[in-house]
Design a protein around this motif. Structure first.
Motif, PDB file in Angstrom:
ATOM      1  N   LYS A  34      45.981  43.513  40.513  1.00 28.37           N
ATOM      2  CA  LYS A  34      45.373  43.109  39.100  1.00 28.37           C
ATOM      3  C   LYS A  34      45.976  43.662  37.822  1.00 28.37           C
ATOM      4  CE  LYS A  34      41.267  41.137  40.807  1.00 28.37           C
ATOM      5  NZ  LYS A  34      40.058  40.924  40.320  1.00 28.37           N
ATOM      6  N   LEU A  73      49.434  42.174  37.169  1.00 30.19           N
ATOM      7  CA  LEU A  73      49.167  40.739  36.562  1.00 30.19           C
ATOM      8  C   LEU A  73      48.777  40.751  35.135  1.00 30.19           C
ATOM      9  CD1 LEU A  73      47.709  39.130  39.958  1.00 30.19           C
ATOM     10  CD2 LEU A  73      49.688  38.384  38.629  1.00 30.19           C
ATOM     11  N   GLU A  74      47.969  41.779  34.593  1.00 29.85           N
ATOM     12  CA  GLU A  74      47.706  41.891  33.172  1.00 29.85           C
ATOM     13  C   GLU A  74      48.874  41.814  32.348  1.00 29.85           C
ATOM     14  OE1 GLU A  74      45.342  45.393  32.818  1.00 29.85           O
ATOM     15  OE2 GLU A  74      43.632  44.545  34.035  1.00 29.85           O
ATOM     16  N   LYS A  79      51.453  37.588  33.034  1.00 32.14           N
ATOM     17  CA  LYS A  79      50.495  36.463  33.070  1.00 32.14           C
ATOM     18  C   LYS A  79      51.092  35.391  33.410  1.00 32.14           C
ATOM     19  CE  LYS A  79      47.305  38.558  29.485  1.00 32.14           C
ATOM     20  NZ  LYS A  79      46.448  39.022  30.703  1.00 32.14           N
ATOM     21  N   ASN A  88      51.766  33.262  39.087  1.00 33.81           N
ATOM     22  CA  ASN A  88      50.465  32.509  39.608  1.00 33.81           C
ATOM     23  C   ASN A  88      49.525  33.762  40.298  1.00 33.81           C
ATOM     24  OD1 ASN A  88      48.877  31.320  41.825  1.00 33.81           O
ATOM     25  ND2 ASN A  88      49.836  29.645  40.736  1.00 33.81           N
ATOM     26  N   TYR A  89      48.439  33.824  39.649  1.00 35.52           N
ATOM     27  CA  TYR A  89      47.395  35.029  40.110  1.00 35.52           C
ATOM     28  C   TYR A  89      47.055  34.683  41.508  1.00 35.52           C
ATOM     29  CZ  TYR A  89      43.068  37.755  40.031  1.00 35.52           C
ATOM     30  OH  TYR A  89      42.107  38.763  40.432  1.00 35.52           O
ATOM     31  N   GLU A  90      46.692  33.501  41.906  1.00 36.11           N
ATOM     32  CA  GLU A  90      46.152  33.394  43.508  1.00 36.11           C
ATOM     33  C   GLU A  90      47.331  33.857  44.318  1.00 36.11           C
ATOM     34  OE1 GLU A  90      45.388  31.222  40.952  1.00 36.11           O
ATOM     35  OE2 GLU A  90      43.214  31.603  40.619  1.00 36.11           O
ATOM     36  N   ASP A 144      56.271  33.613  43.910  1.00 34.85           N
ATOM     37  CA  ASP A 144      54.957  34.845  43.416  1.00 34.85           C
ATOM     38  C   ASP A 144      54.204  35.352  44.551  1.00 34.85           C
ATOM     39  OD1 ASP A 144      55.522  34.017  40.836  1.00 34.85           O
ATOM     40  OD2 ASP A 144      53.861  32.711  40.646  1.00 34.85           O
ATOM     41  N   ASP A 175      38.389  37.568  45.603  1.00 36.97           N
ATOM     42  CA  ASP A 175      39.897  38.075  45.662  1.00 36.97           C
ATOM     43  C   ASP A 175      40.213  38.052  47.227  1.00 36.97           C
ATOM     44  OD1 ASP A 175      40.263  38.649  42.857  1.00 36.97           O
ATOM     45  OD2 ASP A 175      38.997  40.490  42.969  1.00 36.97           O
TER      46      ASP A 175
END
Length: 185
Positions: free
Chosen positions: A12, A15-16, A19, A22-24, A75, A133
């Motif tokens: 997390k 990822l900040e 951006k 792809n977060y997921e 990703d 999550d």
């Protein structure tokens, strides 16, 4: 191996600052290596790990072997690689050689899993980790309990999370490929 909440906190934070990812997929990749049945394969564990805690624990992950097999990381694979980096650095940075040599593997594991239970709630609250999550790997979710003193002090873990999440993975990958082995960033 670091616990799932440490992995998620690092992902997390990473990822900040990234951006565009792809977060997921990064989160799913981050949880993947511990969620599958063959942990040794997903961590590229060395076959001959040695007979003492230091060599046994510190050879759990082979970053170079992963990169040989995964040339251009998508990703999901980047999340997986971040997991492996976390595990490698976790054993290098969070446990002294003296501690590892003076404890049996069984005592080390007992202390480590007690520490994970103590950290989960704190990390989940601080890094906004929720049950959602874990959606790709719900069996990895454990809410934890209030923090109490253990072998992993909060300050050390927060510093570790920040340090790993701030690692320039592109430069780190080049360094690993150059030396063809695990090496610190």
């Amino acid at each position: 191996m670091a616990c799932a909440t440490i992995h998620l906190a690092i992902a997390k934070k990473y990822l900040e600052n990234h951006k565009e990812l792809n977060y997921e997929k990064v989160i799913a990749g981050t949880l993947y290596p511990d969620a599958i049945e063959d942990n040794d394969k997903s961590h590229y564990t060395d076959i001959n790990r040695g007979s003492n805690n230091v060599t046994h624990i510190r050879s759990k992950v082979n970053l170079y072997a992963f990169l040989v097999e995964h040339k251009n990381l998508d990703d999901f694979e980047l999340g997986w690689f971040l997991h492996l980096v976390t595990d490698y650095l976790f054993f290098e940075e969070c446990f002294s050689e003296e501690y590892l040599l003076n404890n049996s593997y069984e005592d080390f594991c007992k202390d480590l899993y007690f520490a994970y239970n103590c950290l989960n709630l704190y990390l989940s609250e601080k890094y906004h980790i929720t049950k959602n999550d874990y959606k790709d790997y719900p069996s990895e979710y454990y809410p934890g309990k209030p923090y109490e003193d253990c072998i992993l002090p909060i300050e050390m873990i927060d510093s570790f999370i920040y340090t790993v999440a701030s690692t320039d993975l592109d430069k780190y990958i080049k360094k690993i490929k150059k030396y063809k082995s695990n090496i610190k960033p």
